[in-house]
Scaffold this active site. Structure first.
Site, PDB file in Angstrom:
ATOM      1  N   HIS A  73       0.789  -1.234   0.000  1.00 54.75           N
ATOM      2  CA  HIS A  73       0.000   0.000   0.000  1.00 54.75           C
ATOM      3  C   HIS A  73       0.822   1.286   0.000  1.00 54.75           C
ATOM      4  O   HIS A  73       0.254   2.358  -0.179  1.00 54.75           O
ATOM      5  CB  HIS A  73      -1.024  -0.005   1.143  1.00 54.75           C
ATOM      6  CG  HIS A  73      -0.447   0.149   2.510  1.00 54.75           C
ATOM      7  ND1 HIS A  73      -1.171   0.681   3.540  1.00 54.75           N
ATOM      8  CD2 HIS A  73       0.755  -0.162   3.017  1.00 54.75           C
ATOM      9  CE1 HIS A  73      -0.437   0.701   4.637  1.00 54.75           C
ATOM     10  NE2 HIS A  73       0.736   0.175   4.335  1.00 54.75           N
ATOM     11  N   HIS A  74       2.124   1.194   0.170  1.00 54.71           N
ATOM     12  CA  HIS A  74       2.967   2.394   0.084  1.00 54.71           C
ATOM     13  C   HIS A  74       3.593   2.578  -1.295  1.00 54.71           C
ATOM     14  O   HIS A  74       3.997   3.685  -1.649  1.00 54.71           O
ATOM     15  CB  HIS A  74       4.087   2.354   1.120  1.00 54.71           C
ATOM     16  CG  HIS A  74       3.619   2.505   2.522  1.00 54.71           C
ATOM     17  ND1 HIS A  74       2.919   3.598   2.968  1.00 54.71           N
ATOM     18  CD2 HIS A  74       3.737   1.678   3.590  1.00 54.71           C
ATOM     19  CE1 HIS A  74       2.641   3.454   4.250  1.00 54.71           C
ATOM     20  NE2 HIS A  74       3.119   2.292   4.648  1.00 54.71           N
ATOM     21  N   ALA A  75       3.709   1.509  -2.068  1.00 59.00           N
ATOM     22  CA  ALA A  75       4.351   1.614  -3.382  1.00 59.00           C
ATOM     23  C   ALA A  75       3.539   2.530  -4.285  1.00 59.00           C
ATOM     24  O   ALA A  75       2.327   2.396  -4.405  1.00 59.00           O
ATOM     25  CB  ALA A  75       4.480   0.237  -4.019  1.00 59.00           C
TER      26      ALA A  75
END
Length: 135
Positions: free
Chosen positions: A81-83
């Site tokens: 979810h951070h990429a």
């Protein structure tokens, strides 16, 4: 299953996909580790984990939409979810949930007209937000 390049490129730029796979290759060639960003380190096993995490997400989408199962919960590491589209971030190589959402919309346009991303982690999923800001 493993994702195709086309499936990855629905969310990530070709340049970033190339960067990630170049890092995987460097580690495969003997480099102990390669950083994709200040947090996200590629080491032995990262390629298998990152690619399979995206692939199992895609398979879960297909299994639900095609009626093989009623629901799916994909709990993978790295979570993704951070990429962001152009970079790894926060230990995440590929944004698995966005890859799954984009796959559902592309493969099943008559069935999946709208989708919602529910990120219930304890902190902000900036990659998910970036991907949803324009769609």
């Amino acid at each position: 299953r493993n994702p195709t390049r086309e499936e990855l490129s629905r969310v990530h730029t070709d340049k970033y996909i190339d960067t990630a796979f170049e890092a995987f290759q460097q580690v495969s060639d003997g480099e102990p580790s390669v950083y994709l960003d200040s947090d996200t380190q590629v080491v032995e096993g990262t390629q298998d984990s990152a690619v399979r995490a995206a692939g199992v997400t895609l398979q879960a989408v297909e299994d639900v939409v095609e009626g093989r199962v009623r629901r799916a919960f994909v709990m993978v590491r790295p979570p993704g979810h951070h990429a962001e589209s152009k970079t790894a971030m926060g230990f995440c190589v590929f944004n698995n949930i966005l890859i799954g959402l984009a796959h559902a919309q592309a493969k099943y346009p008559d069935t999946i007209r709208k989708a919602a991303l529910l990120d219930f982690d304890v902190h902000h999923g900036n990659g998910g937000q970036e991907g949803c800001d324009t769609d």
